[in-house]
Scaffold this motif. Structure first.
Motif, PDB file in Angstrom:
ATOM      1  N   LYS A  60     -37.054  28.852  33.246  1.00  0.00           N
ATOM      2  CA  LYS A  60     -35.737  28.266  32.989  1.00  0.00           C
ATOM      3  C   LYS A  60     -35.099  27.806  34.301  1.00  0.00           C
ATOM      4  CE  LYS A  60     -31.178  29.470  31.106  1.00  0.00           C
ATOM      5  NZ  LYS A  60     -30.353  29.234  32.284  1.00  0.00           N
ATOM      6  N   ARG A  61     -35.138  28.662  35.337  1.00  0.00           N
ATOM      7  CA  ARG A  61     -34.552  28.299  36.633  1.00  0.00           C
ATOM      8  C   ARG A  61     -35.260  27.097  37.228  1.00  0.00           C
ATOM      9  NH1 ARG A  61     -34.042  33.859  37.355  1.00  0.00           N
ATOM     10  NH2 ARG A  61     -35.968  33.976  38.561  1.00  0.00           N
ATOM     11  N   THR A  62     -36.588  27.066  37.121  1.00  0.00           N
ATOM     12  CA  THR A  62     -37.354  25.948  37.668  1.00  0.00           C
ATOM     13  C   THR A  62     -37.020  24.653  36.945  1.00  0.00           C
ATOM     14  OG1 THR A  62     -39.160  27.419  38.310  1.00  0.00           O
ATOM     15  CG2 THR A  62     -39.688  25.080  38.100  1.00  0.00           C
ATOM     16  N   LEU A  63     -36.985  24.697  35.631  1.00  0.00           N
ATOM     17  CA  LEU A  63     -36.708  23.493  34.852  1.00  0.00           C
ATOM     18  C   LEU A  63     -35.288  22.995  35.048  1.00  0.00           C
ATOM     19  CD1 LEU A  63     -38.546  24.372  31.516  1.00  0.00           C
ATOM     20  CD2 LEU A  63     -39.272  22.750  33.285  1.00  0.00           C
ATOM     21  N   GLU A  64     -34.364  23.903  35.313  1.00  0.00           N
ATOM     22  CA  GLU A  64     -32.968  23.514  35.517  1.00  0.00           C
ATOM     23  C   GLU A  64     -32.695  23.174  36.984  1.00  0.00           C
ATOM     24  OE1 GLU A  64     -30.693  26.729  33.859  1.00  0.00           O
ATOM     25  OE2 GLU A  64     -31.029  26.014  31.810  1.00  0.00           O
ATOM     26  N   GLY A  65     -33.714  23.335  37.832  1.00  0.00           N
ATOM     27  CA  GLY A  65     -33.560  22.974  39.250  1.00  0.00           C
ATOM     28  C   GLY A  65     -32.840  24.005  40.075  1.00  0.00           C
ATOM     29  N   ASP A  66     -32.703  25.223  39.590  1.00  0.00           N
ATOM     30  CA  ASP A  66     -32.035  26.290  40.337  1.00  0.00           C
ATOM     31  C   ASP A  66     -33.102  27.204  40.912  1.00  0.00           C
ATOM     32  OD1 ASP A  66     -30.296  28.173  41.361  1.00  0.00           O
ATOM     33  OD2 ASP A  66     -29.872  29.115  39.442  1.00  0.00           O
ATOM     34  N   ASP A  67     -33.620  26.855  42.090  1.00  0.00           N
ATOM     35  CA  ASP A  67     -34.707  27.614  42.712  1.00  0.00           C
ATOM     36  C   ASP A  67     -34.211  28.743  43.595  1.00  0.00           C
ATOM     37  OD1 ASP A  67     -36.633  26.021  41.515  1.00  0.00           O
ATOM     38  OD2 ASP A  67     -36.623  24.564  43.151  1.00  0.00           O
ATOM     39  N   HIS A  68     -32.928  29.074  43.566  1.00  0.00           N
ATOM     40  CA  HIS A  68     -32.355  30.108  44.416  1.00  0.00           C
ATOM     41  C   HIS A  68     -32.759  31.496  43.966  1.00  0.00           C
ATOM     42  CE1 HIS A  68     -30.270  26.493  45.168  1.00  0.00           C
ATOM     43  NE2 HIS A  68     -29.157  27.000  45.648  1.00  0.00           N
ATOM     44  N   GLY A  69     -33.123  31.675  42.678  1.00  0.00           N
ATOM     45  CA  GLY A  69     -33.552  32.951  42.131  1.00  0.00           C
ATOM     46  C   GLY A  69     -32.392  33.742  41.661  1.00  0.00           C
TER      47      GLY A  69
END
Length: 69
Positions: A60-69
């Protein structure tokens, strides 16, 4: 499966507290005991559930572009 085999299996389940039995005259009725079954699910299935949920969260984070974790 013979009646005797079923009786043996039910006795083992009863000893393990996975089923409860009640006598009604000559009949013996068996019911699932949900508490230990739930505990088994938490112990055995739960350990496989966490990594799957972590993987979905990462996806979900990867697909939404939120790679901060």
């Amino acid at each position: 499966m013979t009646r005797q085999a079923v009786s043996k299996h039910l006795a083992v389940l009863e000893e393990a507290n996975l089923v409860a039995a009640q006598r009604h005259g000559r009949e013996k009725r068996h019911f699932l005991n949900p508490v230990p079954i739930h505990e088994i699910a938490l112990r055995w299935i739960g350990k496989f559930e966490r990594p799957r949920l972590d993987a979905l969260s990462d996806l979900k984070r990867t697909l939404e572009g939120d790679d901060h974790g």
